[in-house]
Design a protein around this motif. Structure first.
Motif, mmCIF file in Angstrom:
data_model
loop_
_atom_site.group_PDB
_atom_site.id
_atom_site.type_symbol
_atom_site.label_atom_id
_atom_site.label_comp_id
_atom_site.label_asym_id
_atom_site.label_seq_id
_atom_site.Cartn_x
_atom_site.Cartn_y
_atom_site.Cartn_z
ATOM 1 N N ILE A 44 -0.594 67.109 49.363
ATOM 2 C CA ILE A 44 -0.105 67.050 47.983
ATOM 3 C C ILE A 44 1.305 67.618 47.892
ATOM 4 O O ILE A 44 2.197 67.033 47.256
ATOM 5 C CB ILE A 44 -1.073 67.801 47.048
ATOM 6 N N ALA A 45 1.529 68.769 48.525
ATOM 7 C CA ALA A 45 2.852 69.383 48.473
ATOM 8 C C ALA A 45 3.892 68.478 49.121
ATOM 9 O O ALA A 45 5.007 68.293 48.588
ATOM 10 C CB ALA A 45 2.812 70.746 49.171
ATOM 11 N N PHE A 46 3.542 67.891 50.255
ATOM 12 C CA PHE A 46 4.480 66.993 50.931
ATOM 13 C C PHE A 46 4.773 65.767 50.078
ATOM 14 O O PHE A 46 5.931 65.322 49.963
ATOM 15 C CB PHE A 46 3.900 66.577 52.286
ATOM 16 N N ALA A 47 3.727 65.228 49.435
ATOM 17 C CA ALA A 47 3.921 64.038 48.595
ATOM 18 C C ALA A 47 4.800 64.351 47.398
ATOM 19 O O ALA A 47 5.699 63.574 47.041
ATOM 20 C CB ALA A 47 2.556 63.512 48.138
ATOM 21 N N VAL A 48 4.577 65.513 46.747
ATOM 22 C CA VAL A 48 5.383 65.874 45.580
ATOM 23 C C VAL A 48 6.836 66.084 45.970
ATOM 24 O O VAL A 48 7.772 65.581 45.311
ATOM 25 C CB VAL A 48 4.798 67.129 44.911
ATOM 26 N N LEU A 49 7.055 66.835 47.047
ATOM 27 C CA LEU A 49 8.426 67.099 47.477
ATOM 28 C C LEU A 49 9.121 65.815 47.926
ATOM 29 O O LEU A 49 10.303 65.582 47.620
ATOM 30 C CB LEU A 49 8.422 68.134 48.610
ATOM 31 N N THR A 50 8.391 64.965 48.639
ATOM 32 C CA THR A 50 8.991 63.698 49.091
ATOM 33 C C THR A 50 9.321 62.807 47.920
ATOM 34 O O THR A 50 10.395 62.174 47.869
ATOM 35 C CB THR A 50 8.023 62.991 50.050
ATOM 36 N N ILE A 55 13.100 60.022 44.608
ATOM 37 C CA ILE A 55 13.556 59.647 43.267
ATOM 38 C C ILE A 55 14.968 60.156 43.015
ATOM 39 O O ILE A 55 15.844 59.438 42.496
ATOM 40 C CB ILE A 55 12.584 60.187 42.204
ATOM 41 N N GLY A 56 15.224 61.409 43.394
ATOM 42 C CA GLY A 56 16.557 61.967 43.182
ATOM 43 C C GLY A 56 17.624 61.244 43.985
ATOM 44 O O GLY A 56 18.698 60.893 43.452
ATOM 45 N N VAL A 57 17.346 61.003 45.251
ATOM 46 C CA VAL A 57 18.323 60.312 46.090
ATOM 47 C C VAL A 57 18.539 58.875 45.603
ATOM 48 O O VAL A 57 19.670 58.367 45.547
ATOM 49 C CB VAL A 57 17.869 60.346 47.566
ATOM 50 N N GLU A 114 29.167 64.343 35.835
ATOM 51 C CA GLU A 114 28.066 64.899 35.033
ATOM 52 C C GLU A 114 26.728 64.335 35.484
ATOM 53 O O GLU A 114 25.732 65.068 35.596
ATOM 54 C CB GLU A 114 28.311 64.586 33.560
ATOM 55 N N ASP A 115 26.696 63.021 35.772
ATOM 56 C CA ASP A 115 25.442 62.422 36.242
ATOM 57 C C ASP A 115 25.013 62.991 37.588
ATOM 58 O O ASP A 115 23.820 63.209 37.831
ATOM 59 C CB ASP A 115 25.608 60.895 36.355
ATOM 60 N N THR A 116 26.002 63.215 38.488
ATOM 61 C CA THR A 116 25.670 63.790 39.792
ATOM 62 C C THR A 116 25.095 65.198 39.634
ATOM 63 O O THR A 116 24.117 65.577 40.293
ATOM 64 C CB THR A 116 26.918 63.827 40.686
ATOM 65 N N ARG A 117 25.726 65.954 38.722
ATOM 66 C CA ARG A 117 25.222 67.306 38.476
ATOM 67 C C ARG A 117 23.810 67.268 37.903
ATOM 68 O O ARG A 117 22.928 68.035 38.321
ATOM 69 C CB ARG A 117 26.172 68.036 37.532
ATOM 70 N N ASN A 118 23.584 66.388 36.959
ATOM 71 C CA ASN A 118 22.248 66.276 36.357
ATOM 72 C C ASN A 118 21.211 65.840 37.395
ATOM 73 O O ASN A 118 20.072 66.318 37.407
ATOM 74 C CB ASN A 118 22.278 65.293 35.189
ATOM 75 N N VAL A 123 16.722 66.948 40.984
ATOM 76 C CA VAL A 123 16.106 66.996 42.318
ATOM 77 C C VAL A 123 15.751 68.434 42.684
ATOM 78 O O VAL A 123 14.659 68.729 43.199
ATOM 79 C CB VAL A 123 17.058 66.376 43.357
ATOM 80 N N GLY A 124 16.704 69.359 42.406
ATOM 81 C CA GLY A 124 16.420 70.768 42.713
ATOM 82 C C GLY A 124 15.237 71.286 41.930
ATOM 83 O O GLY A 124 14.380 72.008 42.470
ATOM 84 N N GLY A 125 15.170 70.914 40.617
ATOM 85 C CA GLY A 125 14.030 71.342 39.819
ATOM 86 C C GLY A 125 12.727 70.758 40.332
ATOM 87 O O GLY A 125 11.687 71.439 40.361
ATOM 88 N N GLY A 126 12.776 69.498 40.732
ATOM 89 C CA GLY A 126 11.558 68.890 41.277
ATOM 90 C C GLY A 126 11.101 69.552 42.559
ATOM 91 O O GLY A 126 9.904 69.811 42.757
ATOM 92 N N LEU A 127 12.067 69.829 43.451
ATOM 93 C CA LEU A 127 11.718 70.499 44.699
ATOM 94 C C LEU A 127 11.178 71.902 44.436
ATOM 95 O O LEU A 127 10.197 72.342 45.051
ATOM 96 C CB LEU A 127 12.937 70.558 45.622
ATOM 97 N N LEU A 128 11.844 72.620 43.492
ATOM 98 C CA LEU A 128 11.379 73.970 43.170
ATOM 99 C C LEU A 128 9.980 73.944 42.564
ATOM 100 O O LEU A 128 9.112 74.763 42.902
ATOM 101 C CB LEU A 128 12.371 74.625 42.205
ATOM 102 N N ALA A 129 9.757 72.982 41.657
ATOM 103 C CA ALA A 129 8.417 72.866 41.061
ATOM 104 C C ALA A 129 7.377 72.523 42.123
ATOM 105 O O ALA A 129 6.246 73.033 42.110
ATOM 106 C CB ALA A 129 8.438 71.796 39.963
#
Length: 447
Positions: A44-50, A55-57, A114-118, A123-129
């Protein structure tokens, strides 16, 4: 069906229901074991992080592609306008187009930044979550394993302390659940074994009580007849006298042994009782010394007494105290060499009245002192070669002293002698000495 036979022969055979359950769980695809839970958690953790990373990339790539396309179109429009401006065609419109495209590109650069920052924040928030979720998942798995293990450790401590009714609640991962079931089965077996052992001990005590009582009566009769024959020893031949003496000695030894066994069996069965009453110790101690003096004189040993005057009354049963002291003095006599010194002392102490039996015999080795009050333990007689007995005397003496609410202890040094100390409780203030019954003859064997 050779393949089936081969598979069945390669699998170990379960030797218990718990083991069988463990084997059956191996065939499950997603059983509730800790290993499977960890695998699911990692998946589950691998799937969420992947997913967050993909999605971010993907979003970032799409943004960059749109930006590059827009920049390309803007440069194409600007180049067309510059060509028209150079040719002099519609110069004003061409100049406005060039300015508009430059402003458009500046806006596109700001937008892409701005879009790159967002996107980076997303992506960072998703990885952290995902990481936080994985940590929470693993913490929950560890807690689900730790709680049953803590309960099991606590139950094992109670079981080791003697609480045979201890059980644990079966739960958690299959590993800890299997361990909990095994612990409960073990505790049940121990409880059953303890119950059976207690029942056997009670049967043994009853048998010893009955057999000792039945054997003592005929032995007492034989001893009485032998004593009668000794009263008329002048009419017997020397060989007959020696035979009667052997019979009498063996009868006395067997009677002492039966008395010891009876006292021990009563103590184990909780039937060993006393009738304490306020008693003066000085006459009792002097009587014990007089009883032992003939034996010590025969071995050229010196037996002395040192009794503190005006001893307070003690709350004891006199016959039982006489039994204890005779046993201790007999031990001191038989374990000490000829011309040894034996002393009986009594004095008032903070905890009661202390009675010491002191000898300058060979002493007791430290390894034997640890077990000196246990049953059937006999010290090394060394060079005296006079020690017999069953090794029950001190065990019975300890039971009797503790039954009086007192204590018994030993202090010994090899080569310098031993001191046995008995502490007896003082009678309550205002107590009056009870009338003395006739002394009961007590023959005690050595330890």
């Amino acid at each position: 069906m050779p393949s089936t036979d081969a598979e069945s022969s390669s699998r170990p055979v379960a030797s218990s229901p718990i083991t069988a359950q463990a084997y059956s769980r191996r065939g499950r695809r997603l059983g509730p074991s800790l290993a499977n839970r960890l695998r699911i958690g990692f998946a589950i953790a691998f799937a969420v992080l992947t997913a967050a990373a993909v999605i971010g990339v993907g979003h970032f790539i799409a943004q960059r592609q749109d930006y590059e396309n827009s920049i390309e179109r803007s440069y194409q429009a600007e180049m067309a306008a510059r060509v028209e401006f150079a040719e002099g065609n519609r110069a004003g419109a061409a100049r406005r187009t060039i300015a508009r495209e430059e402003a458009n590109r500046a806006e596109l650069r700001n937008s892409i930044s701005e879009d790159t920052r967002n996107t980076a924040i997303l992506v960072g928030g998703g990885l952290l979550a995902g990481l936080i979720g994985a940590l929470l998942l693993f913490a929950g798995l560890i807690a689900s394993m730790r709680r049953p293990l803590e309960a099991l450790v606590d139950a094992a401590g109670r079981l080791a302390a003697g609480d045979r009714s201890t059980r644990v609640e079966v739960g958690g991962p299959s590993e800890t659940a299997t361990l909990g079931k095994a612990f409960n089965e073990m505790a049940t077996e121990l409880e059953l074994e303890a119950s059976e052992r207690d029942q056997l001990d009670r049967m043994k005590d009853e048998f010893v009580l009955t057999a000792s009582h039945e054997l003592r009566s005929p032995l007492t009769s034989v001893q009485g007849f032998a004593e009668l024959l000794m009263l008329d020893r002048d009419s017997l031949t020397q060989r007959q006298v020696e035979t009667v003496e052997i019979i009498l000695d063996n009868c006395r030894h067997l009677v002492r042994l039966l008395n010891d066994l009876l006292d021990l069996a009563r103590s184990d069965a909780g039937r060993l009782t006393i009738r304490p009453r306020p008693t003066r110790l000085t006459p009792l101690l002097e009587d014990v010394v007089r009883t032992m003096r003939a034996q010590t004189d025969k071995s050229e040993q010196t037996l002395t007494e040192n009794i503190e005057p005006d001893l307070p009354l003690v709350e004891v049963e006199p016959d039982r105290i006489r039994q204890i002291l005779l046993n201790l003095l007999t031990n001191a006599h038989e374990y000490s060499p000829e011309r040894a010194s034996i002393q009986l002392t009594a004095r008032v102490a903070d905890t009661g009245v202390e009675i010491d039996v002191i000898d300058n015999g060979p002493g007791i080795p430290p390894a034997q002192m640890e077990h000196i009050f246990e049953r059937f333990v006999r010290g090394d007689a060394g060079m005296t070669q006079r020690v017999g007995g069953t090794g029950l005397g001190l065990a019975i003496s300890k039971s009797l002293v503790e039954l009086h609410g007192g204590t018994i202890a030993v202090d010994s040094e090899v080569g310098r002698g031993s001191t046995f100390r008995v502490t007896l409780p003082v009678a309550p203030p205002g107590a009056v000495e009870a009338p003395q019954a006739g002394p009961r003859a007590i023959a005690e064997g050595p330890r």
